[in-house]
Write an enzyme that holds these catalytic residues in place. Structure first.
Site, PDB file in Angstrom:
ATOM      1  N   LYS A  38       0.834  -1.208   0.000  1.00 38.18           N
ATOM      2  CA  LYS A  38       0.000   0.000   0.000  1.00 38.18           C
ATOM      3  C   LYS A  38       0.870   1.259   0.000  1.00 38.18           C
ATOM      4  CE  LYS A  38      -0.090  -0.131   5.053  1.00 38.18           C
ATOM      5  NZ  LYS A  38      -0.892  -0.452   6.254  1.00 38.18           N
ATOM      6  N   ARG A 143     -10.423   0.306  14.972  1.00 44.89           N
ATOM      7  CA  ARG A 143     -10.297   1.043  13.701  1.00 44.89           C
ATOM      8  C   ARG A 143     -11.260   0.361  12.750  1.00 44.89           C
ATOM      9  NH1 ARG A 143      -4.400   1.502  10.893  1.00 44.89           N
ATOM     10  NH2 ARG A 143      -5.054  -0.469   9.994  1.00 44.89           N
ATOM     11  N   TYR A 275      15.389  30.271   7.530  1.00 46.18           N
ATOM     12  CA  TYR A 275      14.229  31.018   8.016  1.00 46.18           C
ATOM     13  C   TYR A 275      14.177  31.082   9.544  1.00 46.18           C
ATOM     14  CZ  TYR A 275      12.286  30.637   3.293  1.00 46.18           C
ATOM     15  OH  TYR A 275      12.083  30.719   1.947  1.00 46.18           O
ATOM     16  N   MET A 329      11.337  24.464   1.974  1.00 50.12           N
ATOM     17  CA  MET A 329      10.522  23.646   1.072  1.00 50.12           C
ATOM     18  C   MET A 329      11.386  22.906   0.052  1.00 50.12           C
ATOM     19  SD  MET A 329       7.399  24.821  -1.402  1.00 50.12           S
ATOM     20  CE  MET A 329       6.416  25.545  -0.107  1.00 50.12           C
TER      21      MET A 329
END
Ligand SMILES: *Cc1c(COP(=O)(O)O)cnc(C)c1O
Length: 393
Positions: A38, A143, A275, A329
């Site tokens: 998956k 779940r 940053y 990023m």
């Protein structure tokens, strides 16, 4: 000025590692392996990982969604295949009819799921094989899966549909909550509940060929939970499902993430990086620029203000280089400690322990997460290349 060409930032997946891990898991568990592919094979490539797992002896494949299972079939992957979630990117009702037609085992959690399978079967030709369904029981994860109070009715109807030729119940299964903590009392309780479900299913006349409970951690740590097959994901990709629990059977991480060194510059004491200026050089040093960032799945948690010693590292020429300042990023800055490696040098972000750099597990620890999340989220703009270290020899 002449410069070596920069290689791409890339994810390299060694299919020989996945094959070998499948073989090892099969041999260690002593029962058939259901290879879980998956989420794009936990970031390793779903189709390629599925084929490699099959080549390593996996008897079954499993995906989360119906859509993933159909994508495997569309790519020509055959053999037993289980999926367990409807309605995630597959449209509100999923394409159950297509899954049934493609011989995919679909999981049912509820009467509503049986309704949906009955509707999917409706209108197929008389000559078609019955649909293949596996009943998922909730044994304590809370779940997916049928809660205990629903088992009796669900099994009764499942058996009725089987007698009517709508489907065949090929499996009954459940999933652990705490398999990576082998001493957790929930494990015993869940296994006992699973045995109760199997006994009740038997009373209803169900004779599923595949009873399965164990994920990677349980496959390695809890022999009593292996039943007819083990459902392994993370261990197939060579990562430890239960760090610190002595699960080492010689699995090899299949993924290496590498990038080129783009630039080197000098910093003076007081120069602040990236940053928010969250890291400030205390002494003269050199730093390097590496063109991967959170847009490529590098966690922004790789550095935290005030905890420079906990920062994730990369490796250049086998030497560990901590990330400095905020992960951006598109890029990160690493501390080169005064060195000036040539531009274009290979930066190993993570890979197998033998590759001289940090592992996905090291990254997980630096970022406060699990190795699963590190490899599954990596990607973005990086290219992915599959290699076969055995074929190349
Ligand atoms: C993802 C998943 C697995 C595989 O778990 P690993 O810990 O990666 O081995 C098995 N079963 C279910 C239901 C899952 O969702």
């Amino acid at each position: 000025m002449d410069r070596p060409p920069l290689g791409p930032a890339e994810i390299v997946v060694d299919l020989a590692a996945i094959r070998a891990n499948a073989r090892l898991l099969r041999a260690t568990a002593g029962v058939p392996l259901i290879a879980v592919v998956k989420a794009d094979g936990y970031g390793h490539g779903m189709v390629e990982s599925a084929r490699a797992a099959q080549a390593g002896g996996a008897a079954w494949l499993a995906t989360a969604t119906v859509g993933e299972a159909l994508a495997l079939r569309a790519a020509g992957v055959s053999g037993p295949l289980l999926c367990w979630i409807r309605g995630n990117g597959d449209g509100p009702d999923s394409d159950l009819a297509a899954a049934v037609e493609a011989g995919v085992d679909v999981s049912v959690y509820s009467d509503e799921d049986l309704d949906a399978v009955a509707a999917a079967v409706h209108g197929r030709s008389e000559a078609s094989e019955p649909a293949r369904i596996q009943i998922k029981v909730d044994t304590g994860l809370s779940r997916g899966g049928a809660p205990r109070a629903a088992w009796d009715d669900l099994f009764a109807w499942a058996r009725q549909g089987e007698k009517a030729g709508l489907w065949r119940v090929t499996g009954i299964w459940s999933h652990f909550a705490c398999a990576d903590e082998p001493d957790h009392p929930a494990n015993h309780r869940q296994e006992q509940a699973f045995r109760d479900a199997l006994a009740l299913a038997g009373e209803h006349g169900l004779r599923p060929e595949l009873r399965h409970l164990a994920n990677s951690a349980a496959a390695l740590l809890r022999p009593s939970s292996r039943f007819d097959a083990v459902r392994c994901g993370i261990a197939l990709y060579g990562l430890d499902p239960a760090p610190g629990q002595a699960t080492d059977i010689g699995l090899v991480p299949a993924m290496t993430v590498r990038a080129p060194l783009l630039m080197v510059k000098e910093l003076a004491p007081g120069d602040a990086v990236s940053y928010g200026h969250r890291w400030v050089a205390e002494q003269p040093t050199t730093v390097g620029l590496v063109p991967v960032g959170y847009g490529d799945g590098i966690p922004r948690h790789a550095t935290r203000p005030g905890a420079p010693d906990a920062a994730a590292t990369v490796a250049i020429d086998g030497k560990r280089r901590p990330i400095r300042g905020t992960v951006c990023m598109d890029q990160v800055v690493v501390d080169l400690g005064g060195d000036r490696p040539p531009l274009g040098s290979e930066v190993v972000v993570f890979g197998p322990p033998g590759a001289g750099g940090p592992t996905a597990q090291d990254w997980a620890e630096a970022c406060g997460t699990i190795n699963y999340e590190i490899v599954t989220r990596i990607g973005g703009r990086m290219t992915r290349r599959h290699v076969d270290s055995e074929a190349e020899r």
